[in-house]
Design an enzyme around this catalytic site. Structure first.
Site, PDB file in Angstrom:
ATOM      1  N   ALA A  10      27.050  81.352 -26.836  1.00 57.46           N
ATOM      2  CA  ALA A  10      27.467  80.630 -25.858  1.00 57.46           C
ATOM      3  C   ALA A  10      26.162  80.510 -24.798  1.00 57.46           C
ATOM      4  O   ALA A  10      25.314  81.212 -24.887  1.00 57.46           O
ATOM      5  CB  ALA A  10      28.396  81.609 -24.944  1.00 57.46           C
ATOM      6  N   LYS A  65      34.647  87.282 -18.309  1.00 56.43           N
ATOM      7  CA  LYS A  65      35.610  86.943 -17.435  1.00 56.43           C
ATOM      8  C   LYS A  65      35.946  85.535 -17.781  1.00 56.43           C
ATOM      9  O   LYS A  65      35.326  84.774 -18.130  1.00 56.43           O
ATOM     10  CB  LYS A  65      35.392  87.035 -15.883  1.00 56.43           C
ATOM     11  CG  LYS A  65      33.984  86.650 -15.556  1.00 56.43           C
ATOM     12  CD  LYS A  65      33.287  85.614 -15.562  1.00 56.43           C
ATOM     13  CE  LYS A  65      33.721  84.178 -15.371  1.00 56.43           C
ATOM     14  NZ  LYS A  65      33.190  82.924 -15.602  1.00 56.43           N
ATOM     15  N   ARG A  85      35.711  74.318 -20.017  1.00 54.72           N
ATOM     16  CA  ARG A  85      36.514  74.859 -18.767  1.00 54.72           C
ATOM     17  C   ARG A  85      37.532  73.669 -18.495  1.00 54.72           C
ATOM     18  O   ARG A  85      38.474  73.866 -17.666  1.00 54.72           O
ATOM     19  CB  ARG A  85      35.659  74.723 -17.671  1.00 54.72           C
ATOM     20  CG  ARG A  85      34.592  75.912 -17.598  1.00 54.72           C
ATOM     21  CD  ARG A  85      33.488  75.863 -16.682  1.00 54.72           C
ATOM     22  NE  ARG A  85      32.582  77.041 -16.929  1.00 54.72           N
ATOM     23  CZ  ARG A  85      31.599  77.363 -17.920  1.00 54.72           C
ATOM     24  NH1 ARG A  85      31.563  76.461 -19.050  1.00 54.72           N
ATOM     25  NH2 ARG A  85      31.126  78.428 -17.894  1.00 54.72           N
TER      26      ARG A  85
END
Ligand code: NAP
Length: 328
Positions: A12, A96, A164
């Site tokens: 990532a 998160k 996202r």
């Protein structure tokens, strides 16, 4: 002291930008490598930070040289890979939001408990000295009795194919940025706030792009939280009390070399306290490793669970509200 050997599931952006370096810099951890769906990407990371490029996520989980797994995957994949890692006897540090719902969170925590492994959510901001300084300003009575917590976290839009924006991958601004503002409100004013209102909306996407949440804490503080993507960058909070207010900029994510920017205003007098920069990624990893060494995982399970409960309440409240444009 034995270093905790951590490897990452996925190459990532956040791994290359901060976390791999922090795993190397932290005295209690060791970065032992990464697995990527694209082996070339794993090799790139390893070229820069060392460690080993595992041939697949499964190969990483089977490795005897890994004590803990860092999971910076899209949120909808957190449950699957957290369970896999726990089944393989690895502690987990999950980005998160820890899960995309309370039921998934419960399944992961149940297995962590059963297998006596640590499960933790990567809220590094709790480990930055600037917020502990703010706590001390409040407890010293410097701004009187706090009444309002106002938080903003937003940024310009991401490339079209960013995780996202994908509903299937658990995208949306609440889980990505809003969660920080919820977390910090709880960090300062109490674990279990009541939701007064919650709106999540989008202009032309299938995931939430904007959010506005109001919380009421038993301590008497009301919080107004606003977050969004496709906005001017804003990353700050203000705590407004009966005798003054305190404002923190670069609140939720602050680069390790950037000194805090804090303003305290009382009766029109400004004070700008000077604090040294701090590496909250390293601090966070240090706490993760200490907790593994201590064998006491309960505080971490509770922290993950309590955040997930508030997030679930926010999500449910938002679903029941009329929204600006398209409901998500
Ligand atoms: N704590 C923080 O400061 C912070 C900051 C930014 C982001 N984050 C969190 O970190 C996580 C990653 O964010 P990011 O910006 O680094 O995103 P990203 O670069 O898109 O990383 C997500 C990774 O997930 C892996 N992946 C596995 N299956 C996938 C699929 N079907 N589609 C897309 N990716 C898949 C990919 O790794 P491979 O292809 O290499 O396997 C990809 O690199 C998010 O949960 C985000 O909320 C945390």
């Amino acid at each position: 002291m034995k270093r905790v050997r951590i490897a990452s599931l996925g190459a990532a952006k956040i791994l290359g930008k901060y976390m791999a370096q922090a795993m190397k810099d932290c005295e209690r951890t060791e970065f032992v490598g990464v697995a990527s769906r694209d082996p070339a990407r794993a090799r790139e990371v390893v070229k820069q930070f060392g460690g080993r490029a595992f041939e697949s996520y499964d190969a990483l989980l089977r490795s005897q040289d890994v004590d803990a797994v860092y999971i910076p995957l899209p949120i909808a994949l957190h449950e699957k890979w957290s369970l896999e890692a726990l089944k393989h006897g690895k502690h987990i540090l999950v980005e998160k939001s820890f899960s995309n719902g309370l039921a998934a969170c419960e399944r992961v925590l149940d297995l962590a408990r059963k297998n006596n492994l640590l499960a933790s959510e990567n809220f590094m901001c709790a480990f930055h000295r600037q917020h502990h300084f703010v706590r001390s300003v409040i407890s010293d009575g410097k701004i009187g009795e706090p009444k309002f917590f106002q938080a903003w976290f937003g940024c310009p839009g991401f490339p079209k194919d960013d995780i996202r924006y994908s509903k299937e991958l658990g995208g949306g601004v609440l889980g990505d940025m809003g969660t920080y503002t919820v977390f910090m409100s709880r960090f300062f004013f109490g674990e279990d706030p009541q939701i007064l209102s919650a709106n999540l909306w989008s202009e032309d996407r299938t995931v939430d792009e904007f959010g506005s949440v109001h919380l009421n804490h038993a301590s008497g503080v009301h919080s107004a939280l606003q977050f969004g993507i496709s906005l001017e960058y804003r990353n700050e909070y203000t705590i407004w009390g009966t005798k003054g207010y305190i404002r923190v900029e670069r609140a939720y994510s602050i680069p390790p070399d950037q000194p805090p920017v804090i303003l305290i205003r009382r009766q029109n007098e400004d004070e700008k306290p000077k604090l040294d920069s701090d590496d909250h990624f390293v601090n966070r990893l240090s706490e993760f490793a200490e907790r593994i060494e201590s064998g006491d995982f309960t505080p971490s399970y509770s922290a993950v669970w309590n955040q997930a409960v508030t997030m679930e309440n926010v999500r449910n409240f938002a679903r029941s509200m009329p929204t600006g444009k398209k409901p998500t």
